[in-house]
Design a protein around this motif. Structure first.
Motif, short mmCIF file in Angstrom:
data_model
loop_
_atom_site.label_atom_id
_atom_site.label_comp_id
_atom_site.label_asym_id
_atom_site.label_seq_id
_atom_site.Cartn_x
_atom_site.Cartn_y
_atom_site.Cartn_z
N PHE A 105 6.23 1.23 4.58
CA PHE A 105 5.71 0.86 3.27
C PHE A 105 6.73 1.30 2.23
O PHE A 105 6.95 2.50 2.04
N ALA A 106 7.38 0.34 1.59
CA ALA A 106 8.36 0.64 0.54
C ALA A 106 7.58 0.90 -0.74
O ALA A 106 6.66 0.16 -1.07
N PHE A 107 7.95 1.93 -1.46
CA PHE A 107 7.16 2.32 -2.61
C PHE A 107 7.71 1.75 -3.89
O PHE A 107 8.88 1.90 -4.19
N ALA A 108 6.87 1.06 -4.64
CA ALA A 108 7.26 0.52 -5.95
C ALA A 108 6.02 0.44 -6.82
O ALA A 108 5.12 -0.36 -6.56
N ASP A 109 5.95 1.28 -7.82
CA ASP A 109 4.85 1.26 -8.79
C ASP A 109 3.46 1.33 -8.17
O ASP A 109 2.53 0.69 -8.65
N GLY A 110 3.31 2.04 -7.09
CA GLY A 110 1.98 2.22 -6.50
C GLY A 110 1.53 1.11 -5.58
O GLY A 110 0.47 1.20 -4.99
N GLU A 111 2.31 0.04 -5.44
CA GLU A 111 1.90 -1.08 -4.59
C GLU A 111 1.73 -0.66 -3.13
O GLU A 111 0.85 -1.15 -2.45
N ALA A 112 2.58 0.21 -2.65
CA ALA A 112 2.50 0.63 -1.25
C ALA A 112 1.17 1.30 -0.96
O ALA A 112 0.57 1.08 0.09
N ALA A 113 0.68 2.09 -1.89
CA ALA A 113 -0.60 2.76 -1.70
C ALA A 113 -1.73 1.74 -1.59
O ALA A 113 -2.61 1.86 -0.74
N ARG A 114 -1.68 0.71 -2.41
CA ARG A 114 -2.69 -0.35 -2.33
C ARG A 114 -2.56 -1.14 -1.03
O ARG A 114 -3.55 -1.57 -0.45
N GLU A 115 -1.33 -1.35 -0.56
CA GLU A 115 -1.11 -2.04 0.71
C GLU A 115 -1.71 -1.24 1.86
O GLU A 115 -2.29 -1.82 2.78
N VAL A 116 -1.56 0.07 1.84
CA VAL A 116 -2.14 0.91 2.88
C VAL A 116 -3.66 0.74 2.88
O VAL A 116 -4.27 0.56 3.94
N CYS A 117 -4.26 0.80 1.71
CA CYS A 117 -5.73 0.64 1.62
C CYS A 117 -6.17 -0.71 2.17
O CYS A 117 -7.17 -0.79 2.89
N ALA A 118 -5.43 -1.76 1.86
CA ALA A 118 -5.78 -3.09 2.38
C ALA A 118 -5.70 -3.11 3.90
O ALA A 118 -6.58 -3.69 4.56
N GLU A 119 -4.69 -2.48 4.48
CA GLU A 119 -4.59 -2.41 5.94
C GLU A 119 -5.73 -1.60 6.55
O GLU A 119 -6.27 -1.96 7.58
N LEU A 120 -6.10 -0.50 5.89
CA LEU A 120 -7.18 0.35 6.41
C LEU A 120 -8.53 -0.35 6.37
O LEU A 120 -9.43 0.00 7.13
N GLU A 121 -8.68 -1.35 5.51
CA GLU A 121 -9.93 -2.09 5.42
C GLU A 121 -10.06 -3.19 6.47
O GLU A 121 -11.13 -3.75 6.63
N ARG A 122 -9.01 -3.47 7.19
CA ARG A 122 -9.03 -4.54 8.20
C ARG A 122 -9.84 -4.09 9.42
O ARG A 122 -9.48 -3.14 10.11
N VAL A 123 -10.90 -4.79 9.69
CA VAL A 123 -11.78 -4.48 10.83
C VAL A 123 -11.00 -4.53 12.14
O VAL A 123 -11.22 -3.69 13.02
#
Length: 148
Positions: free
Chosen positions: A116-134
């Motif tokens: 996860f490349a970090f840019a303005d907090g997007e990576a953190a949101r990407e992690v959350c989206a992945e964690l929500e995947r059933v």
């Protein structure tokens, strides 16, 4: 204010924020999501009992601070033995496991090298989206449980 830095990896990009900025965004965005999912622990290691085992979630940062990985795995409720030492769940890291999944990679154990490349907090949101995947958690359910 973000700190600019150059990186030699063109996939990461020419600019990134500092490790402190990364930590701040992860703590503000990802950690509350993990708590809502029942995870305990703190940066860099989290765990939660689920079913007959405990899910592990571990962050690992690149040495240059430009990106990080999130690895998932499962261990026995009572912990496991690792190189002659008993490791309790609260001290476990997914990197200790023979079978683990790198979040963002194809759903195969020990496969992929997603950072996860970090840019303005997007990576953190990407992690959350992945964690929500059933399907991620269904895959983790089928992974080997170390210890027990």
């Amino acid at each position: 204010m973000p700190v600019e830095a150059k990186t030699k990896d063109p996939a990461i990009g020419a600019r990134h924020t500092s490790r402190a900025d990364m930590d701040t965004a992860i703590k503000a965005i990802v950690v509350p999501a993990l708590r809502a999912m029942g995870f305990k622990g703190s940066m860099l290691r989290f765990h939660r009992p689920r079913g007959e085992a405990v899910d592990l979630l571990t962050f690992q940062f690149r040495s240059d601070g430009a990106a990080f990985v999130v690895e998932l795995g499962r261990v026995a409720v009572g912990g496991f033995d690792f190189h002659g030492r008993h490791i309790p769940v609260a001290e476990a890291r997914a990197s200790y496991l023979k079978e683990r999944h790198r979040l963002g990679s194809e759903l195969r154990a020990n496969y992929g090298d997603h950072w996860f490349a970090f840019a303005d907090g997007e990576a953190a949101r990407e992690v959350c989206a992945e964690l929500e995947r059933v399907e991620v958690w269904a895959f983790v359910d089928g992974m080997a449980v170390l210890g027990g």
